[in-house]
Motif scaffolding. Structure first.
Motif, PDB file in Angstrom:
ATOM      1  N   ILE A 261      41.191   6.467  14.942  1.00  0.00           N
ATOM      2  CA  ILE A 261      40.122   6.227  13.967  1.00  0.00           C
ATOM      3  C   ILE A 261      40.413   6.994  12.679  1.00  0.00           C
ATOM      4  N   VAL A 262      40.381   6.267  11.557  1.00  0.00           N
ATOM      5  CA  VAL A 262      40.556   6.900  10.255  1.00  0.00           C
ATOM      6  C   VAL A 262      39.193   7.446   9.807  1.00  0.00           C
ATOM      7  N   CYS A 263      39.130   8.752   9.587  1.00  0.00           N
ATOM      8  CA  CYS A 263      37.870   9.391   9.212  1.00  0.00           C
ATOM      9  C   CYS A 263      37.576   9.170   7.728  1.00  0.00           C
ATOM     10  N   LYS A 264      36.382   9.580   7.337  1.00  0.00           N
ATOM     11  CA  LYS A 264      35.955   9.402   5.942  1.00  0.00           C
ATOM     12  C   LYS A 264      36.858  10.174   4.982  1.00  0.00           C
ATOM     13  N   ASP A 265      37.389  11.337   5.436  1.00  0.00           N
ATOM     14  CA  ASP A 265      38.252  12.134   4.565  1.00  0.00           C
ATOM     15  C   ASP A 265      39.714  11.702   4.613  1.00  0.00           C
ATOM     16  N   GLY A 266      39.995  10.616   5.355  1.00  0.00           N
ATOM     17  CA  GLY A 266      41.351  10.088   5.402  1.00  0.00           C
ATOM     18  C   GLY A 266      42.176  10.556   6.574  1.00  0.00           C
ATOM     19  N   THR A 267      41.715  11.578   7.299  1.00  0.00           N
ATOM     20  CA  THR A 267      42.458  12.038   8.466  1.00  0.00           C
ATOM     21  C   THR A 267      42.278  11.050   9.620  1.00  0.00           C
ATOM     22  N   VAL A 268      43.169  11.146  10.585  1.00  0.00           N
ATOM     23  CA  VAL A 268      43.134  10.232  11.730  1.00  0.00           C
ATOM     24  C   VAL A 268      42.804  11.036  12.985  1.00  0.00           C
ATOM     25  N   ARG A 269      41.804  10.572  13.733  1.00  0.00           N
ATOM     26  CA  ARG A 269      41.419  11.210  14.980  1.00  0.00           C
ATOM     27  C   ARG A 269      41.711  10.271  16.138  1.00  0.00           C
ATOM     28  N   HIS A 270      42.185  10.843  17.224  1.00  0.00           N
ATOM     29  CA  HIS A 270      42.472  10.078  18.433  1.00  0.00           C
ATOM     30  C   HIS A 270      41.255  10.174  19.358  1.00  0.00           C
ATOM     31  N   ALA A 271      40.674   9.038  19.720  1.00  0.00           N
ATOM     32  CA  ALA A 271      39.430   9.060  20.506  1.00  0.00           C
ATOM     33  C   ALA A 271      39.477   8.024  21.627  1.00  0.00           C
ATOM     34  N   ILE A 272      38.715   8.312  22.677  1.00  0.00           N
ATOM     35  CA  ILE A 272      38.497   7.364  23.772  1.00  0.00           C
ATOM     36  C   ILE A 272      37.067   6.845  23.644  1.00  0.00           C
ATOM     37  N   MET A 273      36.913   5.510  23.582  1.00  0.00           N
ATOM     38  CA  MET A 273      35.589   4.916  23.423  1.00  0.00           C
ATOM     39  C   MET A 273      35.130   4.300  24.742  1.00  0.00           C
ATOM     40  N   ASN A 274      33.968   4.743  25.218  1.00  0.00           N
ATOM     41  CA  ASN A 274      33.324   4.161  26.394  1.00  0.00           C
ATOM     42  C   ASN A 274      32.026   3.499  25.954  1.00  0.00           C
ATOM     43  N   SER A 275      31.772   2.281  26.451  1.00  0.00           N
ATOM     44  CA  SER A 275      30.575   1.547  26.056  1.00  0.00           C
ATOM     45  C   SER A 275      29.849   1.034  27.290  1.00  0.00           C
ATOM     46  N   GLN A 276      28.547   0.823  27.124  1.00  0.00           N
ATOM     47  CA  GLN A 276      27.710   0.306  28.201  1.00  0.00           C
ATOM     48  C   GLN A 276      26.629  -0.585  27.612  1.00  0.00           C
ATOM     49  N   LEU A 277      26.510  -1.799  28.135  1.00  0.00           N
ATOM     50  CA  LEU A 277      25.454  -2.700  27.681  1.00  0.00           C
ATOM     51  C   LEU A 277      24.146  -2.317  28.357  1.00  0.00           C
ATOM     52  N   VAL A 278      23.112  -2.056  27.550  1.00  0.00           N
ATOM     53  CA  VAL A 278      21.792  -1.686  28.059  1.00  0.00           C
ATOM     54  C   VAL A 278      20.773  -2.628  27.421  1.00  0.00           C
ATOM     55  N   CYS A 279      20.271  -3.590  28.217  1.00  0.00           N
ATOM     56  CA  CYS A 279      19.367  -4.620  27.700  1.00  0.00           C
ATOM     57  C   CYS A 279      20.039  -5.326  26.519  1.00  0.00           C
ATOM     58  N   ASP A 280      19.423  -5.272  25.360  1.00  0.00           N
ATOM     59  CA  ASP A 280      20.010  -5.948  24.204  1.00  0.00           C
ATOM     60  C   ASP A 280      20.729  -4.963  23.285  1.00  0.00           C
ATOM     61  N   ARG A 281      21.047  -3.788  23.795  1.00  0.00           N
ATOM     62  CA  ARG A 281      21.769  -2.796  23.012  1.00  0.00           C
ATOM     63  C   ARG A 281      23.104  -2.454  23.666  1.00  0.00           C
ATOM     64  N   CYS A 282      23.991  -1.891  22.851  1.00  0.00           N
ATOM     65  CA  CYS A 282      25.269  -1.389  23.374  1.00  0.00           C
ATOM     66  C   CYS A 282      25.341   0.106  23.076  1.00  0.00           C
ATOM     67  N   LEU A 283      25.378   0.884  24.129  1.00  0.00           N
ATOM     68  CA  LEU A 283      25.517   2.331  23.987  1.00  0.00           C
ATOM     69  C   LEU A 283      27.003   2.662  23.947  1.00  0.00           C
ATOM     70  N   THR A 284      27.440   3.347  22.886  1.00  0.00           N
ATOM     71  CA  THR A 284      28.854   3.664  22.703  1.00  0.00           C
ATOM     72  C   THR A 284      29.041   5.175  22.627  1.00  0.00           C
ATOM     73  N   VAL A 285      30.007   5.680  23.393  1.00  0.00           N
ATOM     74  CA  VAL A 285      30.328   7.112  23.415  1.00  0.00           C
ATOM     75  C   VAL A 285      31.792   7.287  23.033  1.00  0.00           C
ATOM     76  N   LEU A 286      32.045   8.147  22.041  1.00  0.00           N
ATOM     77  CA  LEU A 286      33.400   8.410  21.561  1.00  0.00           C
ATOM     78  C   LEU A 286      33.778   9.859  21.858  1.00  0.00           C
ATOM     79  N   ILE A 287      34.872  10.032  22.608  1.00  0.00           N
ATOM     80  CA  ILE A 287      35.364  11.361  22.973  1.00  0.00           C
ATOM     81  C   ILE A 287      36.617  11.646  22.155  1.00  0.00           C
TER      82      ILE A 287
END
Length: 676
Positions: A261-287
């Motif tokens: 992921i390219v951050c707002k300041d231009g740096t790049v962060r390595h992340a793991i994204m986990n998501s879960q569908l909850v009713c009509d929403r998607c809960l997203t967690v980034l580590i």
């Protein structure tokens, strides 16, 4: 009294029940059981009016307490739903509008013995009342009916409103609690609605990547900014769509995604994204695993360096053994020649080259394990001049050393401290690619207990290396001593780290002061060892040329060349030399010489013997034979703790390989002169 209450219950057709003075139900008639659709087993001795949350919630509890306290009767109406009762769960439940009359029964002592509750179902009371009054007027009857209906409706509505308020309050508290928990989580969390609008981002997400809801109100905006490369963005979008498709098809959990992921300041962060569908929403967690990846890279580097260190240590040891023979025989040859001989100077140059090779071997050993310093008293001026001369050779940088002869000596490992100075000087040369002047200043300073550099109070030697280079930005100054940190494409990031480590091991401190465009100054503080003149006074040969030594010396070494060198060198100085190649032989020879009445004056023991007993273990056995034995430890492993703390292992002195013939003789002579 008991019979009175029993008669009151059994002969009264109205629903009635009786409690003791504490509110516990002790008796109930059949009419009441039928009215409430309960059994005696469910309530007698179990139900307590003061534990009834339904009564509590409808505000009747103060009135009840007054009856129990004063003995006065009371009457009230209540809408009672037994399914809402928390203290008891009935098999059947009812919801009734009750008219409750309460009176007390006192005993012979005039105290309340029982409290009687008579309750009438008034759910249809208003309708019954209209029937009785129908004779008065049809209009009045209709009015009463409508009034009763309105009252019932209002009561029902009030109950519904109350229940809804309770539910809404619970929901609000739950959402608030959840939000607080999410804000405290050390991972990025976001909620996305069915239209791919981003509804929420926690503080950790904003801190990690820099984006706020204003920056990325939709998933499309997030994709555009976090994945600016079109091909990678398309890959991420397609992968997420495929995961969601599988989830909707078979209900499986959403697989995690590995993202850069390219951050707002231009740096790049390595992340793991986990998501879960909850009713009509998607809960997203980034580590964020960027730091973990960096640590893993550093671990791999560390393991490589450790492997190289093991190899370097072995090479340096073997190299030192070879150099001992070369350097020793060269110095021995010089001892046989007059200074006017044409080979004398050639041998001196060969000796100096061997000594430079020995320095390389020592640096290899230091690199291998960051060895503990083997300290001796050193002249700072000489050491600095040697380092400046060596490191500036072949460069376009001019060196200027301004250290007065009055500057104190220091107790230090010559090789390690020289390496630290060399690293600082090389760093200065690299900062001045177009040339310049490196100025080295030295002075004696006294630090008090409140000094700003965290050293103990006392006398120190302050050595400053001042270059005219480009300077170091303030944010980088904080990192220059960190392992593996470097601004050079071909740098290892270990040079200044080793400087910091070496100086700290010597009880000192290294500081940096730099301005961009204004050059850099590295300042080293080392504990003072006193006036340098005392050092110069001790730097004379222990054995003058006109004095011949005598006595027996035992030398143990696994290298034949070194045994031959010692035999020739010490024999030249007048000693009788006996050699052996392992600890077992050394112990036997030492014991035999002592028993024969001709003990050895001293023994020189090699620390490490491959496949045999080394000097450390042999020394313990020899000291058991003669606790006053004078033992010298010798090794090419300069980083071994025995070499630095030789007295802790029973040795009187330590000789580091490679050594010159004169050095071995001087060390031996000094040992014999001081007795132990």
């Amino acid at each position: 009294m008991e019979s009175f209450v029993e008669g009151l219950l059994n002969h009264n057709p109205n629903p009635m029940w009786v409690s003791d003075p504490n509110g516990l139900l002790v008796k109930i008639n059949d009419s009441c059981l039928e009215q409430l659709k309960i059994t005696k087993d469910e309530v007698v001795g179990i139900y307590n009016v003061f534990h009834d949350n339904v009564i509590e919630e409808q505000g009747v509890m103060p009135l009840l307490k007054e009856v129990f306290e004063t003995g006065k009767g009371a009457r009230f109406e209540i809408c009672y739903d037994s399914s809402l009762l928390k203290s008891i769960k009935f098999k059947n439940s009812v919801s009734l509008a009750l008219d409750v009359t309460i009176f007390t029964v006192k005993g012979d002592d005039h105290k309340i013995a029982y409290v009687v509750f008579q309750q009438m179902d008034i759910s249809s009371y208003k309708q019954t009342e209209e029937d009785l009054l129908s004779a008065y007027a049809k209009l009045e009857k209709q009015f009463q009916e409508r009034t009763a209906d309105l009252i019932a409706a209002n009561e029902a509505l009030s109950n519904e409103i109350a229940e809804r308020k309770f539910a809404e309050e619970d929901l609000r508290k739950s959402e608030e609690t959840l939000k607080n928990l999410v804000e405290l989580m050390p991972v990025g969390v976001g909620w996305i609605d069915r239209y791919e609008n981003i509804e929420y981002l926690n503080h950790c997400f904003v801190d990690m990547f820099g984006y706020t809801l204003d920056d990325i109100p939709t998933l499309r905006e997030l994709y555009a900014k976090a994945f600016p490369d079109p091909s990678y963005r398309a890959e991420v979008i397609a992968a997420r769509a495929e995961i969601i498709k599988k989830v909707k098809a078979n209900g499986a959990q959403m697989a995690p995604m590995d993202l850069k992921i390219v951050c707002k300041d231009g740096t790049v962060r390595h992340a793991i994204m986990n998501s879960q569908l909850v009713c009509d929403r998607c809960l997203t967690v980034l580590i964020d695993i960027t730091d973990r990846e960096l640590l893993q890279d550093r671990l791999i580097k560390s393991q490589k360096i450790e492997s190289l260190g093991v190899l370097a240590s072995g090479i340096a040891h073997d190299f030192n053994n070879i150099l001992t023979g070369i350097l020793g025989f060269i110095s021995l040859a010089r001892m046989h020649l007059n200074e006017s001989h044409k080979s004398y100077d050639l041998l001196r140059q060969a000796e100096n080259s061997s000594k430079r090779a020995a320095k390389v071997a020592t640096q290899l050993m230091t690199f291998a394990s960051g060895s503990k310093p083997i300290k001796k008293t050193l002249d700072v001026l000489k050491l600095v001049c040697d380092s400046v001369s060596l490191s500036l050779r072949g460069t376009n940088v001019l060196g200027s050393v301004e250290i007065a002869t009055a500057v104190h000596a220091v107790k230090a490992d010559e090789m390690q401290l020289g390496q630290a100075f060399n690293n600082i000087i090389i760093n200065a040369v690299q900062a001045m690619p177009d040339g310049g002047t490196l100025k080295v200043l030295g002075e004696n300073v006294t630090l008090d207990s409140n000094n700003q550099i965290g050293l103990q109070a006392g006398q120190y030697v302050k050595i400053s290396f001042r270059d005219e280079g480009c300077g170091i930005p303030e944010d980088i100054q904080k990192k220059i001593f960190d392992p593996y940190f470097t601004t050079k494409t071909d740098g290892s990031g270990l040079g200044l780290t080793s400087v910091h480590s070496i100086v700290n091991k010597h009880g000192g401190c290294v500081c940096v002061d730099s301005q961009v465009g204004g050059g850099t100054t590295f300042t080293v503080y080392l504990p003072s060892a006193g006036d340098v003149t005392s050092l110069q006074g001790n730097q004379q040969n222990v054995l003058p040329g006109d004095k011949q030594a005598s006595g027996g010396i035992l030398l143990m070494d696994d290298e034949e060349t070194i045994r031959n060198l010692a035999r020739e060198t010490l024999g030249f100085l007048g000693y009788r030399v006996t050699t052996c190649n392992n600890g077992e032989e050394a112990i036997a020879l030492f014991k035999a010489a002592r028993e024969s009445g001709k003990p050895f004056m001293a023994a020189i023991l090699d620390l490490t013997i491959p496949g045999g007993m080394g000097g450390k273990e042999a020394a313990q056995h020899i000291l058991e034979i003669d606790p006053a034995a004078r033992l010298i430890v010798s090794s090419g492993y300069t980083n071994d703790p025995v070499m630095a703390g030789y007295r802790n292992y029973g040795f009187c002195a330590a000789v580091t390989k490679p050594y010159k013939a004169s050095e071995l003789g001087e060390e031996l002579g000094a040992l014999l002169l001081r007795g132990h």
